[in-house]
Design an enzyme around this catalytic site. Structure first.
Site, short mmCIF file in Angstrom:
data_model
loop_
_atom_site.label_atom_id
_atom_site.label_comp_id
_atom_site.label_asym_id
_atom_site.label_seq_id
_atom_site.Cartn_x
_atom_site.Cartn_y
_atom_site.Cartn_z
N CYS A 38 -3.66 -17.35 28.32
CA CYS A 38 -3.66 -18.23 29.49
C CYS A 38 -3.83 -19.67 29.04
O CYS A 38 -4.53 -19.98 28.08
CB CYS A 38 -4.82 -17.81 30.40
SG CYS A 38 -5.08 -18.90 31.80
N SER A 40 -5.58 -21.96 30.30
CA SER A 40 -6.98 -22.43 30.35
C SER A 40 -7.65 -22.29 28.98
O SER A 40 -8.45 -23.14 28.59
CB SER A 40 -7.78 -21.65 31.39
OG SER A 40 -7.12 -21.69 32.62
N HIS A 43 -6.97 -25.30 26.80
CA HIS A 43 -7.78 -26.50 27.06
C HIS A 43 -9.02 -26.51 26.17
O HIS A 43 -9.44 -27.56 25.69
CB HIS A 43 -8.19 -26.57 28.53
CG HIS A 43 -7.07 -26.92 29.45
ND1 HIS A 43 -6.45 -28.14 29.41
CD2 HIS A 43 -6.44 -26.21 30.42
CE1 HIS A 43 -5.49 -28.17 30.33
NE2 HIS A 43 -5.47 -27.01 30.95
N HIS A 59 -9.60 -14.34 28.41
CA HIS A 59 -10.27 -14.03 29.69
C HIS A 59 -9.33 -13.36 30.68
O HIS A 59 -9.53 -13.47 31.88
CB HIS A 59 -10.83 -15.32 30.29
CG HIS A 59 -9.76 -16.32 30.62
ND1 HIS A 59 -9.38 -17.31 29.77
CD2 HIS A 59 -8.95 -16.43 31.70
CE1 HIS A 59 -8.39 -18.00 30.31
NE2 HIS A 59 -8.12 -17.48 31.49
N CYS A 162 -6.55 -12.83 35.49
CA CYS A 162 -6.62 -14.27 35.74
C CYS A 162 -5.39 -14.77 36.50
O CYS A 162 -5.47 -15.09 37.68
CB CYS A 162 -6.81 -15.06 34.45
SG CYS A 162 -6.85 -16.85 34.71
#
Ligand SMILES: [Zn+2]
Ligand SMILES: [Zn+2]
Length: 360
Positions: A38, A40, A43, A59, A162
């Site tokens: 993902c 995220s 980041h 995640h 997610c």
């Protein structure tokens, strides 16, 4: 167990032999079968968001329960489960008012003076987002996973952890879309494609997908978009407004950039709602103008799609089993954990829909 550890931001992850503890009273030990890659995570890996290190990212996972603590009642050994980073305590204000995805209670984590869930050569390794799923095993609070239909293929189920819960949640929970209403989705990665598919399931009228990459626009049309446009083209916003006779009822941003969030606001009709799902760089701002406010436009966040995941994820599984939710099209590639850094490179390029790390 084998796990991908982030020791320093902007450096590749390293595959290490990490020690995982036994389950405490309310904990579940899960053998990871698949974990989606993902944006995220990127980041944190790229240092755009601070996080304590060393840590194991990941995640968006599914797996099989190996062991449970004495007090666990929600899942049992052998269950197929999807994990969710929205771990909830069940007793804080957010939880008891039905907004459990906003729970920030530490009661789902181990006490500071307790033995760590994860360690490397005797030193603690931080568990990221309650899960740390780029690993052969996960040790999570029982309120961070949910049992699903055992017939569900787990590489596809992982995406429900997610991207799909977030994209679908924006449509079903945060908007919510009424049959016949128009929806514009800005950005057609995993979350955006899930929002497009959910809008179709919700019975939306026109579903308009915006993305600069033609292949992603084609995927969006396969998943239910009735129209698609190049998000970067000059006339896109007026074209969407024209096509919908004044703008859309719901705009969903799934990129994480100021410009795409502003696009979501600009394509709204009077009274419309823009939902921003993307994780924008820290310090980013998006707003409504005086005229937007006079037109009763609304702008909102929806962390993880405002999910109630123990209810939402089994429903999404049901949609997949009935052929309504097309998770097969969202997955672009499957790869072993040893190729995790390649998967992040693909994500930085931005072309692929979703890579999934598979184990065993
Ligand atoms: Zn994610
Ligand atoms: Zn709570």
């Amino acid at each position: 167990m084998k796990a991908a550890v982030l020791f320093e931001a902007k450096k590749p992850l390293e595959i290490c032999d990490v020690t995982i503890d036994k389950p405490g009273p309310h904990e579940v030990l899960i053998r990871t079968v698949a974990c989606g890659v993902c944006r995220s995570d990127l980041h944190f890996v790229d240092g755009a968001y601070p996080t304590p290190l060393p840590a194991i990212p990941g995640h968006e996972a599914a797996g099989i329960v190996e062991a449970v603590g004495d007090e666990v009642r929600t899942v049992k050994v052998g269950d197929a489960v999807v994990t969710c980073l929205s771990a909830f305590c069940g007793h804080c204000e957010f939880c008891v008012t039905g907004r459990m995805s906003l729970c920030i209670s530490n009661d789902t984590k181990r006490a500071r003076d307790a033995a760590p869930r994860l360690s490397l050569n005797g030193d603690p390794v931080h568990q990221m987002l309650n899960l740390s799923a780029y690993a052969e095993m996960m040790l999570v609070h029982e309120h961070a996973c949910v049992a699903i239909d055992p017939d569900m293929p787990l590489d596809r189920a992982a995406l429900l952890g997610c991207a799909v819960t977030t994209g679908a949640g924006a449509v079903f929970n945060a908007s919510p879309v009424t049959p016949g209403e128009t929806v514009c989705v800005v950005g057609c990665g995993g979350i955006g494609l899930a929002a497009v598919n959910a809008a179709k399931i919700a019975g939306a009228g026109k579903i308009i997908a915006l993305d600069p990459v033609p292949e992603k626009r084609a995927l969006a049309e396969k998943l239910g978009a009735t129209h698609s446009f190049d998000a970067m083209a000059e006339n896109t916003i007026p074209e969407v407004v024209e096509l919908t006779k004044g703008g859309v009822h719901h705009a969903i941003e799934a990129v994480g950039r100021e410009a795409s969030a502003q696009t979501a606001v600009k394509v709204l009709r009077r009274g419309g709602t823009a939902t921003i799902l993307g994780m924008m760089p820290l310090g980013s701002q998006v707003g409504l103008s005086a005229l937007d406010l006079l037109g009763s436009k609304k702008l909102q966040g929806a962390l993880m799609g405002g999910n109630r995941f123990p209810v939402d994820i089994p429903r999404l599984v049901d949609f997949y089993m009935r052929g309504l939710l097309d998770l097969d099209t969202i997955i672009a590639d499957r790869m072993p954990i040893e190729r995790i850094n390649d998967a992040f490179d693909e994500l930085r390029k931005g072309d692929a829909a979703r890579s999934v790390i598979t184990f065993g």
